[in-house]
Design an enzyme around this catalytic site. Structure first.
Site, short mmCIF file in Angstrom:
data_model
loop_
_atom_site.label_atom_id
_atom_site.label_comp_id
_atom_site.label_asym_id
_atom_site.label_seq_id
_atom_site.Cartn_x
_atom_site.Cartn_y
_atom_site.Cartn_z
N PRO A 2 -1.07 5.03 -32.43
CG PRO A 2 0.08 6.07 -30.69
CD PRO A 2 -0.14 4.74 -31.34
CD GLU A 3 -2.97 7.53 -38.49
OE1 GLU A 3 -2.83 8.61 -39.08
OE2 GLU A 3 -3.40 6.51 -39.05
CG HIS A 104 3.16 -3.92 -19.55
ND1 HIS A 104 4.24 -4.71 -19.87
CD2 HIS A 104 2.07 -4.72 -19.62
CE1 HIS A 104 3.80 -5.94 -20.12
NE2 HIS A 104 2.50 -5.97 -19.97
NE ARG A 123 3.16 -5.01 -30.08
CZ ARG A 123 2.78 -5.11 -31.36
NH1 ARG A 123 1.59 -4.69 -31.71
NH2 ARG A 123 3.58 -5.63 -32.25
CE LYS A 166 8.94 13.98 -54.27
NZ LYS A 166 9.00 15.36 -53.85
#
Ligand code: ZN
Length: 293
Positions: A2-3, A104, A123, A166
């Site tokens: 998930p973002e 789970h 997981r 940078k």
């Protein structure tokens, strides 16, 4: 994984259920997820009222009336299910095309009013930790985090100040959680496309010689906000569609301009470029070599 938009969607789904409720019981069905669950977990949660809920980067933070925060991360496959009577609902479901295996269901919060919030994570890369609210910003998980991409602190001037001199490329710069917190691979690729900037371009080009923001930095900020806002508006279900489609055409692919679209023609009108894939710092980048410079 998930973002940020998916985590935000989960937060918005949980908020009406959690806020103002009291935790009446905790079921921890195993001692650990990615890390051990907090010591005396039940003792610290039961009896507490939930007084706040927020997101920082990809962390969900539940503020408790006693002054502690419960900080949760969904890892790769974590998700919540809300059970009210016989009804079940999974806010921002994205990780599983089919129903979750109850084997789970690792942590269950029982709330006043009878609602249960169930954390399922096959997981177990997710985790839960607790810390005093007052010490959160100094905690190892939070102290080095950069600005929120949807917050007011993300400005062209901020990007310029962090990018000046940078030696890294823009992809690596934007993936660096110390600069912008919670931006991941998919949304960095999409934001760079919207801004018309190549992932290979040097991050230092966001600042001019005096350190002021360049036009590129000014394009990048709305591109980041737009792509995240669009994904949040679409809800976490976009990623569920993606998983279900498993490579076949699906709603998810249609929402993204470059991510996972190698060989397709660029979506920008009149461009005609072909989307390419490259690897930056071990992660795939997707971009149009013609209109991203
Ligand atoms: Zn293009």
């Amino acid at each position: 994984m998930p973002e940020l938009p998916e985590v935000e969607t989960v937060l918005r789904g949980l908020a009406p259920v959690l806020l103002g409720r009291r935790i009446t019981k905790l079921e921890a069905r195993r001692p650990d997820l990615r890390f051990p669950l907090p010591e005396r977990f039940g003792e610290r949660l039961v009896g507490q009222k939930i007084v706040g809920l927020e997101r920082r980067a990809k962390y969900l933070i539940v503020a408790l009336s006693g002054g502690e925060d419960l900080v949760m991360h969904l890892g790769m496959t974590g998700r919540f299910t809300i059970q009210q009577g016989a009804e079940r609902e999974t806010p921002g479901e994205y990780a599983h095309g089919t129903g979750a295996n109850p084997a789970h269901d690792h942590v269950v919060l029982h709330l006043s009013g009878g609602t249960r919030v169930i954390y399922n994570d096959p997981r177990r890369f997710g985790f839960m930790v607790m810390m005093p609210h007052a010490e959160r910003s100094d905690h190892a998980l939070f102290r080095d985090l950069g600005v929120e991409p949807l917050g007011a602190e993300l400005t062209a001037e901020y990007l310029a100040s962090r990018a000046r001199g940078k030696k890294v490329n823009l992809k690596a710069f934007l993936m660096d959680q110390r600069i912008v917190a919670g931006l991941g691979n998919i949304y960095v690729s999409e934001a760079l496309f919207r801004a018309g900037l190549s992932p290979d371009r040097s991050a230092s080009s966001l600042a001019d010689r005096r350190g002021a923001a360049t036009e590129r930095a000014k394009l990048l900020v709305p591109a980041i906000r737009d792509v995240l806002g669009h994904a949040i508006d679409a809800g976490g279900s976009t990623l569920r569609d993606y998983r279900d489609a498993n490579g076949a055409s699906g709603a998810f692919q249609n929402k993204f301009a470059v991510y996972d679209r190698v060989g397709r023609i660029c979506a920008k009108p009149g461009c005609g470029g072909e989307i390419r894939r490259a690897v930056h710092a071990g992660r795939a980048s997707f971009y149009c070599p013609r209109c991203q410079r």
